[in-house]
Design a protein around this motif. Structure first.
Motif, PDB file in Angstrom:
ATOM      1  N   GLY A   1      -1.706 -14.556  -0.139  1.00 64.48           N
ATOM      2  CA  GLY A   1      -2.032 -13.144   0.041  1.00 64.48           C
ATOM      3  C   GLY A   1      -0.853 -12.308  -0.449  1.00 64.48           C
ATOM      4  O   GLY A   1       0.231 -12.833  -0.723  1.00 64.48           O
ATOM      5  N   GLY A   2      -1.051 -11.033  -0.554  1.00 63.42           N
ATOM      6  CA  GLY A   2       0.039 -10.196  -1.040  1.00 63.42           C
ATOM      7  C   GLY A   2      -0.177  -8.726  -0.731  1.00 63.42           C
ATOM      8  O   GLY A   2      -1.288  -8.298  -0.410  1.00 63.42           O
ATOM      9  N   THR A   3       0.914  -7.976  -0.834  1.00 61.50           N
ATOM     10  CA  THR A   3       0.870  -6.525  -0.658  1.00 61.50           C
ATOM     11  C   THR A   3       1.302  -5.865  -1.963  1.00 61.50           C
ATOM     12  O   THR A   3       2.416  -6.110  -2.442  1.00 61.50           O
ATOM     13  CB  THR A   3       1.791  -6.064   0.489  1.00 61.50           C
ATOM     14  N   LEU A   4       0.429  -5.060  -2.516  1.00 62.66           N
ATOM     15  CA  LEU A   4       0.679  -4.385  -3.783  1.00 62.66           C
ATOM     16  C   LEU A   4       0.902  -2.914  -3.496  1.00 62.66           C
ATOM     17  O   LEU A   4       0.044  -2.245  -2.908  1.00 62.66           O
ATOM     18  CB  LEU A   4      -0.513  -4.583  -4.728  1.00 62.66           C
ATOM     19  N   ARG A   5       2.054  -2.388  -3.907  1.00 64.77           N
ATOM     20  CA  ARG A   5       2.448  -1.027  -3.562  1.00 64.77           C
ATOM     21  C   ARG A   5       2.452  -0.136  -4.805  1.00 64.77           C
ATOM     22  O   ARG A   5       3.187  -0.387  -5.758  1.00 64.77           O
ATOM     23  CB  ARG A   5       3.826  -1.017  -2.910  1.00 64.77           C
TER      24      ARG A   5
END
Length: 201
Positions: A163-167
């Motif tokens: 999973g990941g967080t894209l900013r």
């Protein structure tokens, strides 16, 4: 035979005027706009334009940020549907260069494809062509940052690894995040609610 004598013409009666009403002038008067009045109007318009332009520019910057966030969310959903329909693992890989940031949708390994901020992508000769590449030039004021280098979508389970967080952020302190969980579902939010219409992260 009787002689007819011409009667003298009756004297014309003076036109009656209402008391207190001046007689209309025989000569029409035309009045234009003076140079001083024109300059005053231009000065007021300039002040109003100066007040409106910063607000309008800020509105456009916000719309650009929201547009990029929607585009990224749509691309993540598209990547998942392509992985399932092709029965092939698909990836989104992130990159950055001197001109800005980027991401590329592609099959194969993360190291096999690289993107550029001008929207181009380069893959190894033995790798399939990328599905899509998106560039975010620094001159547009939008920056993409990710806590992972690449996310893979499993074709059988439809899950993502990892999973990941894209900013996505702009120069005015606004930020929209696209959070991808292990089920490849995307959640959009904004830290401290800086962007109206997005839930707080």
């Amino acid at each position: 035979m009787p002689r007819h004598t011409a009667r003298p013409a009756a004297a014309s009666k003076p036109a009656l005027r209402r008391p207190g009403v001046a007689a209309p002038s025989r000569r029409a008067t035309c009045r234009g706009i003076s140079l001083i009045e024109a300059c005053a109007v231009l000065a007021v318009l300039s002040v109003l334009a100066g007040l409106a332009l910063p607000s309008f520019g800020d509105h456009l910057a916000k719309r650009r940020l929201e547009g990029r966030a929607v585009e990224l969310s749509n691309d993540l959903q598209y990547l998942r549907s392509e992985a399932v329909s092709r029965n092939e693992a698909m990836r989104i890989s992130f990159g950055a260069d001197g001109g800005g940031s980027c991401y590329v949708l592609h099959p194969a390994e993360a190291k096999d494809c690289r993107c550029a901020s001008d929207g181009s992508a380069r893959c190894d000769a033995t790798s399939p062509a990328p599905l899509r590449s998106v560039g975010l030039p620094a001159k547009d004021g939008i920056t993409l940052a990710s806590n992972v280098a690449s996310i893979m979508i499993d074709p059988r389970l439809g899950t993502s690894t990892p999973g990941g967080t894209l900013r996505l952020s702009d120069g005015a302190g606004r930020e929209i995040r696209q959070v991808v969980n292990i089920m490849a579902r995307v959640r959009s939010c904004s830290p401290a609610g800086r962007v109206a219409g997005y839930r707080r992260c």
